[in-house]
Design an enzyme around this catalytic site. Structure first.
Site, PDB file in Angstrom:
ATOM      1  N   ASP A  97      -1.178  47.418 -36.977  1.00 15.47           N
ATOM      2  CA  ASP A  97      -1.944  46.515 -36.001  1.00 15.47           C
ATOM      3  C   ASP A  97      -1.492  45.134 -35.983  1.00 15.47           C
ATOM      4  O   ASP A  97      -1.043  44.727 -37.145  1.00 15.47           O
ATOM      5  CB  ASP A  97      -3.460  46.531 -36.405  1.00 15.47           C
ATOM      6  CG  ASP A  97      -4.195  47.885 -35.994  1.00 15.47           C
ATOM      7  OD1 ASP A  97      -3.387  48.839 -35.429  1.00 15.47           O
ATOM      8  OD2 ASP A  97      -5.406  47.960 -35.927  1.00 15.47           O
ATOM      9  N   HIS A 242      -1.075  46.766 -41.420  1.00  9.35           N
ATOM     10  CA  HIS A 242      -0.888  45.593 -40.446  1.00  9.35           C
ATOM     11  C   HIS A 242       0.361  44.987 -40.546  1.00  9.35           C
ATOM     12  O   HIS A 242       0.698  44.980 -41.707  1.00  9.35           O
ATOM     13  CB  HIS A 242      -1.987  44.484 -40.739  1.00  9.35           C
ATOM     14  CG  HIS A 242      -3.459  44.740 -40.577  1.00  9.35           C
ATOM     15  ND1 HIS A 242      -4.045  45.814 -41.364  1.00  9.35           N
ATOM     16  CD2 HIS A 242      -4.194  44.728 -39.374  1.00  9.35           C
ATOM     17  CE1 HIS A 242      -5.445  45.947 -40.705  1.00  9.35           C
ATOM     18  NE2 HIS A 242      -5.474  45.354 -39.532  1.00  9.35           N
TER      19      HIS A 242
END
Length: 277
Positions: A97, A242
């Site tokens: 992400d 992430h």
């Protein structure tokens, strides 16, 4: 010679890993009908008990499914996000992400390319606008790019108009840089509401959350991230990591450490594919 044999073995493990239309229909729990949750994967078992984690909001809930299109041909409006693939085969999804970030996303792509693995990247529009070349590389290498809004806001505090703007602007950037509009979206912070589900469906996107949260944004150390992925590894899980939003060097090092181990253990690291445009 040994390196060639290793690559050959991993290629064999990955055969058929990328899910096509028929495979998705069979591999994911169908439709919006309710089903009993499958047994919890090992992340909830004895190994995880040794090192309890703060679970994400949607941890270990079953994926409700991504079935065939409705009679109208429209993307269905969900009441909850899709969370995991079904237990068919030893298949896992890796997702990243907040990117793309030129410091961390290219090294992650390098590692994925080395092991011939595809992943999902939920990108923020404002990051994508500045790094379109990275999205183009994702397209070239077969990765799935999803919508993570434009500026990573808390959607539950926004008006419908603002939510639509956050999603639509990001769809436009992804289409220009990646070559196609996104089929998946993920709400920042995992904060979903009815408007997000409705607007996402209007834009042709399915909502995808996760099963295993690495909590890498807390920078717990690469070894801890590796442990969390390995403890949570099980057929059907979606791993959340992430590639932007801070110092993600630990996430890069962790991926480099756990990915070959997952492949050698027989896991297929794959990406869900849309069944229809």
């Amino acid at each position: 010679m040994q390196k060639d044999q290793l690559l050959t073995r991993r290629r064999a493990l990955l055969t058929g890993a990328t899910l096509g239309a028929a495979a998705v229909a069979a591999a994911l729990v169908p439709g919006t009908g309710m089903r009993a949750a499958p047994p919890a994967p090992p992340a909830a078992g004895a190994q995880a008990a040794r090192r309890p984690l703060k679970p994400s909001e949607y941890r270990l809930r079953p994926l409700t499914g991504y079935g065939p299109p409705s009679a109208t041909g429209r993307t269905p409006v969900r009441r909850e996000p899709l969370l995991r693939m079904s237990g068919r085969g030893r298949t896992m999804v890796l997702s990243f992400d907040d990117g793309p970030d030129p410091r961390y996303t290219p090294p992650i792509l390098d590692i994925l390319a080395r092991y011939e693995v595809r992943a999902m990247f939920f990108v923020c529009g404002e990051m994508a606008a500045e790094n379109r070349d990275i999205l183009a590389r994702m397209a070239d290498e077969g990765h799935v790019v999803g919508n993570h809004t434009w500026s990573h806001p808390l959607l539950t505090r926004l008006s419908r108009r603002r939510i639509r703007s956050e999603m639509e602007r990001t769809c436009d950037i992804i289409e220009k840089a990646h070559g196609e509009r996104p089929a998946w979206f993920r709400a920042p912070y995992g904060a979903w509401n009815r408007a997000a589900f409705q607007l996402g469906a209007e834009l042709g996107m399915e909502p995808l959350a996760w099963t295993v949260d690495t909590l890498d944004w807390t920078t717990p150390g690469a070894a801890t991230i590796v442990d969390r992925v390995e403890d949570g590894a099980a057929p059907g899980v979606v791993v959340l990591s992430h590639d932007a939003g801070g110092d993600r060097s630990q996430s890069v090092r962790a991926l480099r450490a756990y990915l070959p181990g997952l492949l050698d253990s027989g896991y297929h690291i794959s990406v869900p594919r849309r069944q229809y445009a």
